[in-house]
Write an enzyme that holds these catalytic residues in place. Sequence first.
Site, PDB file in Angstrom:
ATOM      1  N   GLU A  89      36.506  11.405  22.113  1.00 37.32           N
ATOM      2  CA  GLU A  89      36.152  10.742  23.278  1.00 37.32           C
ATOM      3  C   GLU A  89      35.234  11.625  24.439  1.00 37.32           C
ATOM      4  O   GLU A  89      35.475  12.643  24.530  1.00 37.32           O
ATOM      5  CB  GLU A  89      37.517  10.310  24.144  1.00 37.32           C
ATOM      6  N   GLU A 131      45.936  11.670  22.757  1.00 33.39           N
ATOM      7  CA  GLU A 131      46.394  12.587  24.082  1.00 33.39           C
ATOM      8  C   GLU A 131      47.839  12.734  24.522  1.00 33.39           C
ATOM      9  O   GLU A 131      48.037  12.140  25.604  1.00 33.39           O
ATOM     10  CB  GLU A 131      45.617  11.918  25.296  1.00 33.39           C
TER      11      GLU A 131
HETATM   12  C1  FCB Z   1      41.195   8.794  28.208  1.00 32.70           C
HETATM   13  C2  FCB Z   1      41.801   7.658  27.468  1.00 32.70           C
HETATM   14  C3  FCB Z   1      41.243   6.319  27.512  1.00 32.70           C
HETATM   15  C4  FCB Z   1      40.425   6.162  28.540  1.00 32.70           C
HETATM   16  C5  FCB Z   1      39.455   7.329  28.819  1.00 32.70           C
HETATM   17  C6  FCB Z   1      38.711   7.275  30.205  1.00 32.70           C
HETATM   18  O1  FCB Z   1      42.199   9.580  28.621  1.00 32.70           O
HETATM   19  O2  FCB Z   1      42.467   8.244  26.316  1.00 32.70           O
HETATM   20  O3  FCB Z   1      42.013   5.525  26.833  1.00 32.70           O
HETATM   21  O4  FCB Z   1      41.158   5.715  29.566  1.00 32.70           O
HETATM   22  O5  FCB Z   1      40.160   8.407  29.213  1.00 32.70           O
END
Ligand code: FCB
Length: 440
Positions: free
Chosen positions: A351, A167
Amino acid sequence: MNFTRADFPEDFLFGVATSAYQIEGQSFGGAGPCHWDSFAATPGNVVRAENGARACDHYHRWEEDLDLVAGAHLDVYRFSTNWSRVMPEGRGTPNAEGLDFYDRLVDGLLARGIKPAATLYHWELPQPLADMGGWRNADMPNWFADFTEVVMRRIGDRVWSAAPINEPWCVSWLSHFLGHHAPGLRDIRATARAMHLLLVSHGRSIQAMRALGMKNLGCVFNMEYSEPADASDAARKAAHLYDGYYNRFFLSGVFRGEYPEEVLEGLGPHLPTGWQDDFDTIRAPLDWCGINYYTRKLMAPDAGPWPAHKEVEGPLPKTAMGWEIYPEGLEFFLRRTHEEYTSGLPIYVTENGLAAPDVVTDGVVEDPHRIAYLDSHLGAVRRAIAAGVPVAGYIAWSLMDNFEWSYGYEKRFGLVHVDFDSLKRTPKASYHALSAALSR
Ligand code: FCB
């Protein structure tokens, strides 16, 4: 869950993700201080001033945790390697214990038939590098390439996939412009330098891994769907700009070798000298693209200097983070990324998940909201696949409750509940539901 493996292409992969600082325990195994330690020690930055010193004690309990991954019939485990654990000074002599830990972890995954998906940097910048300006320092790409080589010389022969940086938007904008994450700056020049130098570092890291003969290398970008708060031209422009610096800046740099015009309007004067010459490095060819997706934002114009816009609260149901639940945004990003940037590369959801105030009652954790969230977002994945997008896998955030950055231990994203006093792990109903869906 409303699906089985049969609803997805035959080789579609399911997984869960974690990150080093959020679970390992920074005080164990010779890790050096990182900028999250100092950020958390500063009053007002983290809920109850909590930090990752112990976290889930995954450093010692990793075998139990990998058994949980295997127990849910998952194919992939996405984890990260902690820079400050591997190289406490950020440069120079590695910490043998740190490298041994990741070596054991990778072997432990393979022994359980799980594919190790490594991310090199999920935010533990070693303090000595932070002291030298961190991601603003033009030497970072060299140091990051060296770190990459040290880690991958050890585990690169056995990991299934690797990505340099988790990210880049969070590492740059959230941390240097909004100041919500370490190092907690609010400075447009620091932001612009970090955004660019992160992408150069990404490219250098990919080159270092190719030189080691590694395959299956990608990137992991977080994306937020950006919608105008009303039908006005000004709101449309505000949403477009948000989409520009949040989503398209990184995609466009890596897959097209350019930055969006409207983002350069604000950041151009602050980019490092000679930035235009870095795209050969930034564009180092990739094998896949990862998307982290959680929510959408409604945007409206605002007074003040660039970017001169603000978020407006939306009407949709929200998670415990206050984030609107909007699976359509995931479908949009899967399609757009394929159609406009990656044209044919496999795309992974790296994610996706939600926070809820989960509690253990008589040994059981009911989390129907998480089950519904995962189901609806997997529905979006299926629609994208039906539309021809080569989505190759879905990785949920997260295996277990953990240190949720500035929210401390308050926000629970896990499929497995963690009691932060006893450190007992209790699989939630969502874990059991996923396990059942995948075993059929
Ligand atoms: C993302 C992150 C992860 C976690 C989630 C909820 O941005 O990569 O570490 O904090 O959000």
